[in-house]
Design an enzyme around this catalytic site. Structure first.
Site, PDB file in Angstrom:
ATOM      1  N   GLU A 280      18.977 -10.881 -12.416  1.00  0.00           N
ATOM      2  CA  GLU A 280      18.452 -12.109 -11.792  1.00  0.00           C
ATOM      3  C   GLU A 280      17.227 -12.603 -12.558  1.00  0.00           C
ATOM      4  O   GLU A 280      17.054 -13.793 -12.803  1.00  0.00           O
ATOM      5  CB  GLU A 280      18.089 -11.855 -10.322  1.00  0.00           C
ATOM      6  CG  GLU A 280      17.696 -13.111  -9.540  1.00  0.00           C
ATOM      7  CD  GLU A 280      16.203 -13.399  -9.497  1.00  0.00           C
ATOM      8  OE1 GLU A 280      15.819 -14.499  -9.107  1.00  0.00           O
ATOM      9  OE2 GLU A 280      15.402 -12.516  -9.878  1.00  0.00           O
TER      10      GLU A 280
ATOM     11  N   ASP B 291      15.675 -12.420  -0.603  1.00  0.00           N
ATOM     12  CA  ASP B 291      14.811 -12.273  -1.777  1.00  0.00           C
ATOM     13  C   ASP B 291      13.334 -12.316  -1.353  1.00  0.00           C
ATOM     14  O   ASP B 291      12.970 -13.063  -0.442  1.00  0.00           O
ATOM     15  CB  ASP B 291      15.118 -13.398  -2.787  1.00  0.00           C
ATOM     16  CG  ASP B 291      14.688 -13.045  -4.216  1.00  0.00           C
ATOM     17  OD1 ASP B 291      14.123 -11.960  -4.432  1.00  0.00           O
ATOM     18  OD2 ASP B 291      14.922 -13.877  -5.115  1.00  0.00           O
TER      19      ASP B 291
END
Ligand SMILES: *[C@@H]1O[C@H](CO)[C@@H](O)[C@H](O)[C@H]1NC(C)=O
Length: 338
Positions: free
Chosen positions: A173, A211
């Site tokens: 990511e 997140d």
């Protein structure tokens, strides 16, 4: 024409009402009593979180250790199928090996899933960065929810509406150098394209991306109109948990779920959901905005996780997921002394 629209809206509305059902206060109490927060204790080597808190950049030994930790977790659970999907993509300095972890539990004959997602790679810099909120705790939280609900899935799938549960722990990511469209979200870009090619995107009922969670006082906005109802339900779960005093945060404290939605913001936050969103998958993005102050700092470590926040996330996500999967009635309450 007007009538037709009305029927259409009613049909859509009805569909959503049926894909979510609230748990009773007894069931909330059961979830509270059966909690096991040791699993999320960053100092417990046998828990879910501690083994993730290491440098785990793509292709590193740490990354492999964490993959094994995930794999072992799912292998030890009834009903789960887990696979490590390895692939290579071009980074700014040449080819890099990545590995996505994909775990799925489907009811017989059903291929529609609530998909819980977090990235597990850590950022290359600063040196020694372990990313506690980014995203070690979100990964551990997803494991916790799966563990708490797995037996109930077995019970409930014997008779009720069936929807599967999928977990994506995505690699790459973080940018390897500077965040650009080509240097970020490697795992998500690869997987979204693969799923599109295989015609599997519509197996995702909702893509829920966690997140930067685990710090105190998050403010998580609703970012997409299509999943606003799910954000609203999350705030409702928070309210009930606080009211029943199962949450460590009080009713008088600020809600974590700011409403109404601010849908323009969603388009400005680059994250693993983007390649799925662009392909029409419904996305719920659970990220605090503004970001916690430890974001991308060496101080994003175990010491700066907030115990109260982790506790409340554990209950909240367990209850919300149970309600999404319509597990009410499956908790074996009748066998328990209240
Ligand atoms: C990437 O994976 C391939 C095949 O498994 C391997 O031969 C190669 O050494 C790996 N590259 C790096 C940089 O680790």
């Amino acid at each position: 024409m007007k009538t037709l629209w009305f029927v259409f809206i009613l049909a859509v509305w009805t569909a959503c009402v049926f894909c979510y059902s609230e748990l009773s206060n007894e069931e909330l109490s059961y979830i509270d009593r059966s909690k096991n927060l040791d699993l999320l204790d960053p100092t417990n080597p046998n828990g879910y979180l501690a083994p993730i808190l290491q440098v785990r950049t793509p292709g590193s030994q740490g990354s492999k250790n964490v993959q094994r930790h995930f794999q072992q977790f799912f292998n030890d659970l009834t009903g789960w199928h887990v696979k490590l999907e390895e692939f290579t993509m071009a980074g700014p300095q040449g080819q890099v090996n990545f590995t996505n972890v994909i775990a799925t539990r489907d009811p017989p004959g059903v291929e529609k899933r609530l998909t819980l997602v977090a990235h597990y790679d850590s950022k290359l810099l600063p040196d020694g960065f372990v990313g506690a909120i980014d995203s070690a705790f979100p990964c551990a939280l997803i494991m916790y929810v799966v563990k708490q609900l797995n037996d109930v899935l077995t019970t409930q799938w014997k008779h009720d509406r069936k929807i599967g549960l999928q977990v994506l722990f995505l690699d790459g990511e973080e940018a390897l150098e500077e965040w650009t469209d080509d240097d970020s979200i490697y795992g998500a870009r690869y997987l979204a394209q693969k799923m599109e090619e295989k015609g599997l995107l519509n197996t995702i009922d909702m893509f829920v991306l966690l997140d930067l969670l685990g710090a105190k006082s998050p403010s998580v906005m609703s970012m997409y109109e299509g999943t606003d109802w799910a954000h609203k339900n999350m705030k409702n779960v928070e309210k009930r948990l606080r009211k029943q005093k199962f949450a460590k945060h009080k009713r008088s404290e600020a809600s974590w779920f700011a409403r109404p939605g601010r849908f323009f913001i969603g388009g400005m936050l680059g994250d693993d959901h983007i390649p799925f969103l662009q392909r029409g998958v419904p996305v719920l993005h659970l990220i605090p905005y503004p970001f916690p102050e430890t974001w991308h700092e060496l101080s994003d470590n175990a010491q700066n996780l907030d115990e109260k926040a982790m506790h409340d996330w554990a209950l909240l996500m367990t209850v919300w997921t149970a309600e999404y999967l319509e597990l009410s009635g499956g908790f074996g309450i009748e066998n328990v002394d209240l």
